[in-house]
Structures are given as C-alpha cells and as structure tokens.
Design an enzyme around this catalytic site. Structure first.
Site, short mmCIF file in Angstrom:
data_model
loop_
_atom_site.label_atom_id
_atom_site.label_comp_id
_atom_site.label_asym_id
_atom_site.label_seq_id
_atom_site.Cartn_x
_atom_site.Cartn_y
_atom_site.Cartn_z
N SER A 564 0.75 -1.08 0.04
CA SER A 564 -0.08 -0.20 -0.22
C SER A 564 0.96 1.33 -0.04
CB SER A 564 -1.09 0.05 1.32
OG SER A 564 -1.52 1.30 1.22
N TYR A 577 -2.84 -0.76 10.56
CA TYR A 577 -3.02 -1.23 8.93
C TYR A 577 -1.55 -0.78 8.17
CZ TYR A 577 -4.25 -0.92 3.92
OH TYR A 577 -4.21 -1.13 2.69
#
Length: 687
Positions: A564, A577
């Site tokens: 990400s 996350y």
C-alpha cells in the site's frame, strides 16, 4: 438456417463424444453426406460434412466441420499418386472445399469421402482398440463379430486407408464396419441413426467379449511393496513430488501438469508387469501423440520416502532422455533413407510419469493438454488390459510410431496453433481473490494465459470466481480453494491444491487483507493482532509455503505483495493497517535478497484509493476513511482521485495490470521493486 443433415450430424457427434467409452477427447471423426444449393448457380450439389482437424466430437459445432464437394472428392482416386506420396492428397482437399470450406480437413477425410455410405463414424473406443492391438486381432475380429465387421491391418491414417475401407464396403455388403489394426474402429450407415447404432454395437460387442472371455489379472499379480498408499498419504506424497517432477518435465520447455490417481492407474502401477507393459508404449496414434511413445516409470516401492524418490529422479530422467533421443535418431535416420527430412526433435522430456503407490503425473503446454494426456494414458492402460486379457498386447512398431509422431502433417497441425499468450504455462496462486484487487488480478493473469488458483476465506465465493474466470474451460483455467492465510495448515493445503491441480506453482500474489481504521488510543491489541495476523503473518506463511515449491521446481518464479501507499506514507488513524503494510513492504526486500539465487523475483505493488470493487472498503473501511476526510462515502473515490497528481481514480484493474507487468519477461531482471499504483501521491514517493 442450418442444414438438417448438419444438425443431425452434430447431434450424433455429441452423443458419441459425450461417452468416454466411445472415443477419447478430440479423437475420431464423424461425417454426413447431403445436398445444399450452390451459392453461385443455385443448383443442388452433393456435399460432405466431416469433423475438421483438431476438433472434439463432444463439443463439435458447425464451424468445426469441413465442408467439401463430393464430385471433386470422388475424382481424387484418378490422380492418386500411390501410398508413398499419399500425404500430397491432403493439399488436394483444399481444391474440394465448398465455399470457404469451414474447418481445415483432417487426414481422415478420405475415409469418410470415399466410403459409399451417407453417414460414417470413426472412433477410438478402448474396447475396439484392445482388439485392434491384440496379436491375433484379425482372428478375434472374425470370432467376435461373426463376419459383420472387417479387419484392416495397420495402415497410417490417410488416402490409402480410405480406399481400403471403401473397397471393403463395396465388396462386402454384409459388413457394417471395421476394426482398424493398431488404431480404432469405423462404421457406416444409410442414416445417421444406423451409423450410430452400428458404431455402438461394435463398441459394446467388443466390451462384452472382453468382459466374458478376458482372463483375470492380465497385468499379473500385485507386486509386493508397490500397493497404493492410503488416500491422505498418497495425496500428500503427490503434492511433495509434483514440483520436482514438473521441474524435470520442463527441462526442454515449461509444462503444466495434471495428477491422476484413479483406480485403473493405481492397479497398473501396483502390477508385477508394470515395467514390461509400460515399455511397449501406447499404440493408437492419438494416444502416443499426446503421451509420447512410453512413460517414465519410477522404479521404487510405494513406501519409499520423498527424499529417496527425489534422489532417484535425475538418473531416471537422464536415462529417459537418452532413450527418447536414440528413438528419435533411429526414426530420423530411417526417414532420411526414404528421402524425407524429419522435423526437429520436439523435446526429450516425458509427458507421462508413473509413481507406484502414488499415481500418474501428465504434462502438456496447458492444463487441458496435460489433463488429456493423462486421460489418454488411462485409455492406453484400458487397451493393454483388454488386449492382454484375451491375447497379447502388440502395439504398432517403433518405426510406425515415429512416422506418426514426426509426421509432416502433424507438424503442420502444430504450426496452426495460436501463438502462446505471455503467461502461458505459468501457474498462479492469488490470495483474497474472490473480489476486488485479488479477483481483478486473477482475471488478468488468466486472460494472459496463466492457470489460476483463487484462494479466499469464503470457499463458495472463491469457487464462483473461478467458474466466472474459467468460463467454458472451467477448471482447466481456474479453481477455487478455501484458505485462511493466518492458518499454517490451510495455507499449505492451498499450495498443495495448486500443485495437484496444475503441477506446480510459478507466481504468487499476496493480496489477502483487511483494514482497521482507528486512532492510536482506540486501537486494541485484538485489532493489532488481527491486522498483523492476516497481512504480515499471512503473507509470510504463503510466501514460505510457495517458496518451497519454487525452489524444488528449479524454474524460478515470482512473488508479488499487494502492499500500500501507506507502507511509506504516514496518514492519520490507521496505525495497525499502515504498520502491517510497512511489514509487508520489507518482506519484499528481505525475500528478494534471499530467493534471488533460486531465480525467484519478489516485488511489491503500492496501491492507494482503490474504492470501487474493493471488499475492504465495502466492509466498513470506506465509511471510516470518508469520515476522517470529511466526505460522503459514495464520493470517496472521487476525493482520492482529486488529491493525486494525475487526478485519476485507481481501480482494481489498474493494480492487476501492474502485477501482470512485473511477472512478464519484459521485467525478468527486476526484483525488490515497489511499484506505486496511486495516480501520483507525492508524499508516498519512494526515497
């Protein structure tokens, strides 16, 4: 409107082709004669519709038929130059085509054109080939069929065989078909129903004779120590051996594999005559074109350890290659003595590997070819059983096998195959692939020629995605498996499913994930552990299990992490996350450094703002991120797009594109790279 004769022919073909007792996949052909107006003159002309080259009876459609004018076909015997030049007649078929002619005419066209019957079938049933390959097949044919079926000694498929069968039909009106020595059967009739009825009568009569008169244990007694292993042990052993076997079978060119442990295979592998009969090879042309003339047989007992089998394989493989090369050189020398120049050897690796106690591994340029090769060897086992039960199995000799395998007409058929797609022969495992980025990635990889394993926590959704991606080819393209990536046993089971389904593994995409959007003080240890278990631990477990396969195969490979933008960008309210994504990003670097010596490339993708189609965003992450940024959830994709340099929304397909590019030969020197797929987020530029 489809001609009724064609409709009737297709329906008959489908019925015959649907039953493996009648013929093998893509084996045999059917035909019908009738009339149709000439598009130029408007006058009726007599035509032959016959299954074209490379088609399959069970799935035959009208475009798969060759359409030829009978008046021209019937004139061909007048210009036939003789059996030594009969291959020239295949080119003559092009001058007999009606209009555009449909599919390319097969080598068997003469059999259908020259026999004076409205409907002709040529099939490859195991029961018929058992009689055709029996040492005393001619006598058996006379005994079994009471003069209603003729015996035709072995002759290569072609124009002369068509003339021979036409002569039998003309001279013996009581005969309804023929056993073709070493090959198969043919039957004919005045109506489609009559031809089908006679074909089935020959097949069933032969099968009934073998069942009634065949002696027990035609393969000999069970060889002590070579009995089948228990089901769970057998499958685990197969999964452990598959990467090693695929690596050997891919020495000349990459192959896809298929595993078979059917009762017929296990019985044959346990028999005391395994080595003797396997060495004789297959006989029917369709069989050994797919399986090669004979298999590689592992000569160790069932209880041998994986390590013992792996240690023995290189010696067996070297011996097989030397034996096949010698076979090719003998055949090539004989061809040159006839004034012919044979095609180059296509490769000396085995297409069939038999492992006692475990099963059969078959190989091909794609999953369908590998699967069909295995099916054909099961046909060959059935043929050997039948022939040995009433006589002695006597396949066509080596010289004839070579002439079929390296036939110029077969070479021309191979040349007509479409150019392989970029990821042909590659086997991919994608986690979290039932939706979003994972599904888009699996779809793109399959479209580029890969076989794909869809791994997801939800088995039903994984299987539904696999069916959608596989389409008409179904499990030859994709399978769905259940996998909780936090569970070591489930991860191993998913990898085992991949190697048993397709022979091995080449490409792994770590995509499974979830997102917990909370500020630091609201993030619980449960949140932290769940986030890290799924993505950090899960990626580690998948990569570790896959790396074992990649190393054992020795074919290199790719591992891709869908990380990400957050792995390098510090955003608010997503401590668990983003920390996990940073973990994944560093796994890429660590594994690239460790696996490079094995030819395995490890790279990452850093997406951002993939809202549409995302299971993560739909599961609550989207609402939470929208709240953080003060926009409505349905506008979140637009919001992300406007904060990028390119002002473009990122979709799952864009991530899939990056995965594909990383795994192509164009980037075969690239490892340890992170590719941003975020439409340009300056704060996430890699430094």
């Amino acid at each position: 409107m489809t001609n009724p004769t064609v409709t009737e022919l297709l329906e008959r073909s489908h019925r015959l082709g649907a039953d493996p007792r009648n013929t093998n996949y893509a084996g045999g052909n059917t035909s019908a004669k009738g009339t149709e107006p000439d598009p130029v003159t408007g006058e009726d002309v007599e035509l032959l519709w016959v299954k074209g080259s490379g088609g399959d009876l069970g799935t035959l459609t009208e475009p798969g038929l060759a359409v030829l004018r009978l008046d021209r076909l019937r004139a061909l015997p007048g210009v036939y130059p003789g059996v030594e030049r009969e291959d020239e007649m295949v080119a003559a078929f092009d001058y007999c085509l009606h209009g555009r002619g449909g599919a390319a005419p097969s080598i068997d066209t003469a059999m259908h054109a020259l026999v004076d019957a409205a409907h002709v079938d040529h099939l490859h049933p195991d029961s018929g080939i058992a009689i055709a390959t029996a040492a005393d097949g001619e006598a058996l044919t006379a005994e079994i069929f009471d003069g209603k079926v003729a015996w035709v000694p072995w002759r290569r498929p072609g124009f002369q065989l068509g003339l021979d069968i036409a002569a039998i039909k003309a001279e013996s009106p009581e005969v309804v078909g023929a056993i073709l020595g070493g090959h198969g059967i043919t039957a004919w009739g005045d109506t489609s129903a009559e031809a089908e009825e006679r074909s089935l009568w020959i097949i069933r009569t032969a099968a009934a004779y073998l069942a009634e008169h065949g002696r027990p244990e035609p393969f000999g007694a069970v060889r002590p120590g070579f009995e089948p292993l228990p089901d769970d042990v057998r499958r685990a052993r197969a999964a452990a051996l598959a990467p090693h076997l695929r690596g050997l079978a891919s020495s000349d060119r990459p192959q896809v594999g298929h595993f078979t442990d059917s009762p017929e295979v296990l019985e044959f592998l346990a028999s005391e005559r395994l080595a003797e009969l396997a060495a004789l090879g297959t006989s029917c042309p369709d069989h050994f074109l797919r399986t090669k003339v004979k298999p590689l047989v592992v000569d160790l007992p069932s209880a041998s350890s994986v390590e013992d089998v792996v240690a023995r394989l290189p010696e067996l493989h070297d011996a097989y290659r030397a034996d096949y090369t010698a076979y090719y050189e003998r055949g090539a020398a004989a061809a040159r003595a006839r004034g012919e120049e044979p095609p180059a050897m296509r490769g000396a690796d085995p297409a069939i590997v038999l492992v006692p106690g475990v099963g059969m591994f078959s190989y091909g340029a794609d999953k369908q070819t590998a699967r069909v090769a295995g099916e054909f060897y099961v046909n060959a086992i059935n043929v050997m059983r039948g022939a040995e039960s009433v006589s002695t199995y006597a396949p066509i000799d080596e010289a004839e096998k070579f002439r079929i395998e390296y036939w110029a007409l077969e070479e021309a058929k191979l040349a007509r195959r479409p150019r392989p797609k970029p990821l042909a022969t590659r086997i991919a495992l994608v986690t979290g692939a039932a939706s979003g980025i994972g599904k888009a990635t699996a779809t793109r990889l399959a479209a580029e020629g890969a076989c794909v394993v869809i791994a997801d926590l939800d088995l039903a959704k994984a299987q539904a995605a696999a069916r959608e991606i596989g389409g008409d080819r179904d499990t030859d393209v994709a399978i769905g498996v259940q996998a909780d990536v936090t569970d070591e046993d489930q991860v191993q089971a998913a990898v085992d499913a991949a190697v048993l389904a397709f022979g091995g593994l080449d490409l792994v995409v770590n995509n499974a994930g979830l997102s917990i959007s909370k500020p630091l003080l609201e993030t619980t240890t449960k949140d932290w552990d769940l986030q890290h278990d799924v993505m950090a631990k899960g990626s580690f477990l998948v990569s570790r299990a896959a790396a074992r396969v990649l190393i054992d195969q020795g074919l290199g490979g790719d591992i891709v992490y869908v990380s990400s933008k957050n792995s390098v960008f510090a955003g608010p309210n997503n401590i668990a996350y983003s920390a996990t994504k940073a973990d994944q990003a560093h796994q890429v670097r660590l594994l690239a450094a460790e696996l490079g010596e094995h030819g395995v490339k490890v790279n990452g993708i850093n997406p951002d703002g993939v809202v549409r189609g995302s299971g993560i965003f739909a599961g609550g992450w989207g609402a939470k991120r929208a709240a953080v940024y003060g926009v409505s959830e349905d506008k979140l994709g637009e919001f992300y797009a406007q904060r990028t340099l390119l002002k473009r929304e990122v979709l799952p397909e864009h991530v899939a594109n990056a995965v594909f590019v990383l795994c192509t030969s164009d980037l075969d020197h690239t490892t340890g790279l992170h590719v941003p797929v975020d439409a340009g987020v300056a704060a996430a530029f890699l430094r």
